[in-house]
Scaffold this active site. Structure first.
Site, PDB file in Angstrom:
ATOM      1  N   GLU A  80      33.796   2.460  -5.745  1.00  0.00           N
ATOM      2  CA  GLU A  80      33.281   1.696  -6.882  1.00  0.00           C
ATOM      3  C   GLU A  80      34.268   1.637  -8.045  1.00  0.00           C
ATOM      4  O   GLU A  80      33.932   1.207  -9.136  1.00  0.00           O
ATOM      5  CB  GLU A  80      31.915   2.225  -7.334  1.00  0.00           C
ATOM      6  CG  GLU A  80      31.770   3.712  -7.441  1.00  0.00           C
ATOM      7  CD  GLU A  80      30.330   4.166  -7.738  1.00  0.00           C
ATOM      8  OE1 GLU A  80      29.442   3.338  -7.982  1.00  0.00           O
ATOM      9  OE2 GLU A  80      30.117   5.388  -7.751  1.00  0.00           O
ATOM     10  N   ASN A 121      27.945  -2.509  -8.062  1.00  0.00           N
ATOM     11  CA  ASN A 121      27.495  -2.545  -9.462  1.00  0.00           C
ATOM     12  C   ASN A 121      28.596  -2.024 -10.379  1.00  0.00           C
ATOM     13  O   ASN A 121      28.886  -2.599 -11.420  1.00  0.00           O
ATOM     14  CB  ASN A 121      26.237  -1.695  -9.654  1.00  0.00           C
ATOM     15  CG  ASN A 121      25.145  -2.107  -8.703  1.00  0.00           C
ATOM     16  OD1 ASN A 121      25.175  -3.199  -8.167  1.00  0.00           O
ATOM     17  ND2 ASN A 121      24.191  -1.225  -8.476  1.00  0.00           N
ATOM     18  N   ASP A 122      29.206  -0.920  -9.963  1.00  0.00           N
ATOM     19  CA  ASP A 122      30.310  -0.391 -10.754  1.00  0.00           C
ATOM     20  C   ASP A 122      31.625  -1.074 -10.421  1.00  0.00           C
ATOM     21  O   ASP A 122      32.453  -1.282 -11.297  1.00  0.00           O
ATOM     22  CB  ASP A 122      30.425   1.126 -10.537  1.00  0.00           C
ATOM     23  CG  ASP A 122      29.472   1.875 -11.443  1.00  0.00           C
ATOM     24  OD1 ASP A 122      29.418   1.544 -12.645  1.00  0.00           O
ATOM     25  OD2 ASP A 122      28.762   2.775 -10.959  1.00  0.00           O
ATOM     26  N   ARG A 164      28.493  -3.401 -17.446  1.00  0.00           N
ATOM     27  CA  ARG A 164      27.363  -3.902 -16.661  1.00  0.00           C
ATOM     28  C   ARG A 164      26.058  -3.945 -17.453  1.00  0.00           C
ATOM     29  O   ARG A 164      25.099  -4.572 -17.042  1.00  0.00           O
ATOM     30  CB  ARG A 164      27.190  -3.056 -15.378  1.00  0.00           C
ATOM     31  CG  ARG A 164      26.940  -1.615 -15.631  1.00  0.00           C
ATOM     32  CD  ARG A 164      27.076  -0.764 -14.376  1.00  0.00           C
ATOM     33  NE  ARG A 164      25.837  -0.609 -13.644  1.00  0.00           N
ATOM     34  CZ  ARG A 164      25.658   0.240 -12.635  1.00  0.00           C
ATOM     35  NH1 ARG A 164      26.655   1.007 -12.210  1.00  0.00           N
ATOM     36  NH2 ARG A 164      24.514   0.325 -12.016  1.00  0.00           N
ATOM     37  N   ARG A 184      23.353  10.738  -2.470  1.00  0.00           N
ATOM     38  CA  ARG A 184      24.491  10.677  -3.382  1.00  0.00           C
ATOM     39  C   ARG A 184      24.332  11.808  -4.388  1.00  0.00           C
ATOM     40  O   ARG A 184      23.265  11.989  -4.959  1.00  0.00           O
ATOM     41  CB  ARG A 184      24.507   9.345  -4.111  1.00  0.00           C
ATOM     42  CG  ARG A 184      25.685   9.261  -5.053  1.00  0.00           C
ATOM     43  CD  ARG A 184      25.765   7.945  -5.722  1.00  0.00           C
ATOM     44  NE  ARG A 184      24.685   7.771  -6.672  1.00  0.00           N
ATOM     45  CZ  ARG A 184      24.513   6.664  -7.374  1.00  0.00           C
ATOM     46  NH1 ARG A 184      25.321   5.643  -7.174  1.00  0.00           N
ATOM     47  NH2 ARG A 184      23.539   6.563  -8.236  1.00  0.00           N
ATOM     48  N   HIS A 244      20.670   0.356 -15.511  1.00  0.00           N
ATOM     49  CA  HIS A 244      19.785   1.100 -14.618  1.00  0.00           C
ATOM     50  C   HIS A 244      18.332   0.744 -14.825  1.00  0.00           C
ATOM     51  O   HIS A 244      17.516   0.915 -13.930  1.00  0.00           O
ATOM     52  CB  HIS A 244      20.097   2.590 -14.695  1.00  0.00           C
ATOM     53  CG  HIS A 244      21.384   2.866 -13.999  1.00  0.00           C
ATOM     54  ND1 HIS A 244      22.585   2.841 -14.644  1.00  0.00           N
ATOM     55  CD2 HIS A 244      21.648   3.027 -12.680  1.00  0.00           C
ATOM     56  CE1 HIS A 244      23.548   3.026 -13.761  1.00  0.00           C
ATOM     57  NE2 HIS A 244      23.014   3.147 -12.562  1.00  0.00           N
ATOM     58  N   CYS A 250      26.179  -0.646  -0.879  1.00  0.00           N
ATOM     59  CA  CYS A 250      24.872  -0.293  -1.430  1.00  0.00           C
ATOM     60  C   CYS A 250      24.658  -0.840  -2.837  1.00  0.00           C
ATOM     61  O   CYS A 250      23.646  -0.564  -3.461  1.00  0.00           O
ATOM     62  CB  CYS A 250      24.657   1.218  -1.406  1.00  0.00           C
ATOM     63  SG  CYS A 250      25.863   2.113  -2.410  1.00  0.00           S
ATOM     64  N   ARG A 284      19.561   7.822  -5.066  1.00  0.00           N
ATOM     65  CA  ARG A 284      20.139   8.098  -6.397  1.00  0.00           C
ATOM     66  C   ARG A 284      19.493   9.374  -6.947  1.00  0.00           C
ATOM     67  O   ARG A 284      18.555   9.318  -7.729  1.00  0.00           O
ATOM     68  CB  ARG A 284      19.875   6.932  -7.347  1.00  0.00           C
ATOM     69  CG  ARG A 284      20.653   5.666  -7.031  1.00  0.00           C
ATOM     70  CD  ARG A 284      20.384   4.605  -8.102  1.00  0.00           C
ATOM     71  NE  ARG A 284      21.336   3.510  -8.051  1.00  0.00           N
ATOM     72  CZ  ARG A 284      21.092   2.337  -7.474  1.00  0.00           C
ATOM     73  NH1 ARG A 284      19.947   2.092  -6.901  1.00  0.00           N
ATOM     74  NH2 ARG A 284      22.008   1.384  -7.492  1.00  0.00           N
TER      75      ARG A 284
END
Ligand code: PEP
Ligand code: MG
Length: 580
Positions: free
Chosen positions: A433, A456-457, A467, A334, A191, A504, A298
């Site tokens: 994800e 990403n996930d 990650r 989200r 992140h 996304c 987020r």
């Protein structure tokens, strides 16, 4: 000159003075002295040595009194070093001969010694290097007269070089002064990396140990496109990079002209291009770059830098700012995605060995109902102000989705009873994800209004690669054929059932993948605001037919390397001038 390779997480080039932060956040502010200041600075240096010696003597005495002489002996090595004549002479020579500041000279001399010890085999030697860092810190503390450098208070342009930066430290960087950053640890999907992209500054993570090779004030280059840092660059390299900075500026100016134009392919397919945000102020960047809405807010970043839970009013204040600024454009909120590397200061299970597989995200929200309900109330209240949509993160099973929807329905009922206004028809979606969500898409289509693929996930869980871990970063790639098949499957099921699906994750902000994603059937993208113009340019330069050909070819490839090479080649055909 030294060129070090790390992981590229935020593109662009930055050239400037290094601000080196070690684990304790020390900064060495100044490199050179005016000629007439040398005498004074030597006195300051000696004062710092004397104070450091007095501190160590004091510590030694205390330990000797409490634990005995044999324990106090560990301080002897420090004292020996601090009294070493050769070390003094070496530092003094740098100050008198080269006009280095005492801070810079201390750091340079001691880091050189530490490096010698680090290069020797064995734990004992590594410990000696740590002793030297300790001495360096002690001397610097005495010279600088204060402890931690607050990153949020930097007031001159620097490139931040650190062992690690947390997402909150990164978010506190002021992009006017922090022109870029490089860290020794960290992985491609962390992140910290996401926040860097949001700030629009070049960033490289996972370089490995390098802070001993550089001192504050050194000129360095961060190449966020190639994931490199160049220490002590020679004139030729500096000139080449300065040229590249100019090229990037003129490309940005060219892209600026696309702002008011829609993202439409050459054969007329309208693409929705939205922005990902972490903080309300990023809305402005989305507007400046002509985004069609917020495709991913987020919301968990509201926890950043605070110890207590935000209240309903805190949430509502942030959300209403975003929704009102976006007018009637969609804002996909989200729900809290806390846990793993995000905001770990929250109380969580103590024995969580695999936080990424643990109580994170929707799982955490469902276990902390009050916190979840507080957020849902605020989102619902904000829904009366614009086009708000809700999205649940990390949905793994149908039952989990149903539970989340039940909590939402319950909160709606409460609001209705209390006569609070909200949009009863607001759309509810989920992120895709986790591989299980892909496998169950044909069931999920019955239960949601939309999907958004979080690559990403998805990459992390599809390939079993953390990650945030630099040591497995080579495996973490969206170009892996298994990841591409997952996306293809999710998109084809959603499209067959006419349930809107977007993406996304960071993958869709990288122009290399745009043609592939269009070819796979994705028509909605949500990207970091800085990437909107570039992705729009690709969309406006290709046809869907051409993209389907690209996807068709990619489906036959067996490795990430072959896929990347092919996609780069195809993009270069469209934009021969693009630096890849
Ligand atoms: C993702 O996983 O792709 C995503 C967009 O969510 P985050 O990066 O916040 O986990
Ligand atoms: Mg995610």
């Amino acid at each position: 000159m030294e060129r070090l390779q790390g992981i590229a997480v935020s593109p662009g080039i930055a050239i400037g003075e290094a601000l080196v932060l070690d684990n304790e956040g020390f900064r060495i502010p100044r490199r050179f002295l005016p000629r007439d200041a040398v005498e004074e600075e030597l006195i300051r240096l000696n004062g710092a040595f004397e104070a450091a010696i007095a501190e160590v003597e004091h510590n030694r005495q205390q330990v000797a009194d409490q634990l005995g002489d044999e324990y106090a002996a560990i301080f002897s090595a420090h004292l020996q070093m601090l009294r070493d004549r050769r070390l003094h002479e070496e530092i003094e020579e740098m100050i008198c001969g080269r006009h280095y500041s005492p801070e810079y000279a201390v750091s340079r001399a001691l880091r050189r010694y530490a490096k010698v010890f680090q290069s020797l085999e064995g734990n004992y030697m590594a410990e000696r290097a740590n002793d030297i860092f300790d001495i360096e810190k002690r001397l610097l503390r005495n010279l600088l007269g204060r402890a931690r450098e607050e990153l949020s208070t930097i007031t001159s342009p620097v490139l931040v070089l650190a062992h690690n930066l947390t997402p909150s430290e990164t978010a506190n960087l002021n992009p006017r002064f922090a022109l870029g950053f490089v860290t020794e640890i960290g992985g491609p999907g962390s992140h910290t990396a996401i926040v860097a992209e949001g700030l629009g500054i070049p960033a490289v993570v996972g370089i490995g140990p390098f802070l001993t090779d550089v001192s504050g004030g050194d000129t360095v280059i961060i190449d966020g496109d190639q994931g490199q840092i160049i220490l002590h660059p020679d004139e030729e390299t500096l000139a080449r990079y300065r040229h590249e900075v100019e090229d990037q500026r003129s490309l940005a100016a060219k892209l600026e002209s696309l702002r008011e134009l829609p993202a439409v392919t050459r054969d007329g397919q309208r693409i929705s291009l939205m922005g990902n945000i972490e903080f309300p102020y990023e809305v402005q960047q989305c507007q400046e770059r002509g985004a069609d809405g917020i495709g991913l807010y987020r919301t968990e970043f509201i926890y950043l830098g605070r110890d207590d839970d935000p209240t309903e009013e805190h949430h509502f204040e942030a959300y209403s700012r975003v929704v009102q600024s976006m007018k009637d454009k969609p804002v996909i909120m989200r729900t809290l995605d806390l846990g793993a590397d995000k905001m770990r200061s929250l109380p969580g299970p103590e024995d969580e060995r695999n936080p990424v597989l643990g109580l994170r995200s929707i799982r955490f929200a469902l276990r902390n109902r009050d916190l979840f309900r507080t957020q849902l109330r605020a989102i619902l209240r904000a829904s009366s102000l614009g086009d708000v949509q809700i999205m649940f993160p990390l949905i793994t099973t149908i039952m989990e989705l149903r539970q989340a929807r039940m909590v939402l329905a319950d909160v709606m009922e409460d609001l209705e009873e209390a006569g609070v206004e909200f949009d009863r028809e607001l759309k509810v979606g989920m992120m895709v994800e986790v591989p299980s969500a892909v496998m169950m898409m044909d069931r999920f289509v019955e239960e949601v209004d939309f999907f958004s693929i979080g690559t990403n996930d998805l990459i992390q869980y599809c390939l079993a690669v953390d990650r945030s871990n630099k040591d497995v970063a080579n495996l973490y790639t969206a170009a892996d054929p298994a990841v591409i098949r997952m996306i293809e499957q999710a998109v084809s099921v959603a499209n067959a059932h006419h349930v809107p699906i977007s993406m996304c994750g960071q993958m869709c902000g990288n122009p290399i993948y745009t043609m592939l994603l269009l070819g796979l059937g994705i028509r909605r993208f949500s990207v970091t605001p800085a990437a909107v113009p570039e992705i729009k340019r690709v969309c406006r330069s290709v046809t869907i037919d051409q993209c389907q050909g690209v996807a068709e070819h990619v489906s036959k490839l067996e490795s990430a390397r072959a896929t990347r090479a092919y996609l780069k080649e195809e993009l270069t055909k469209v934009f021969p001038e693009l630096p890849l």
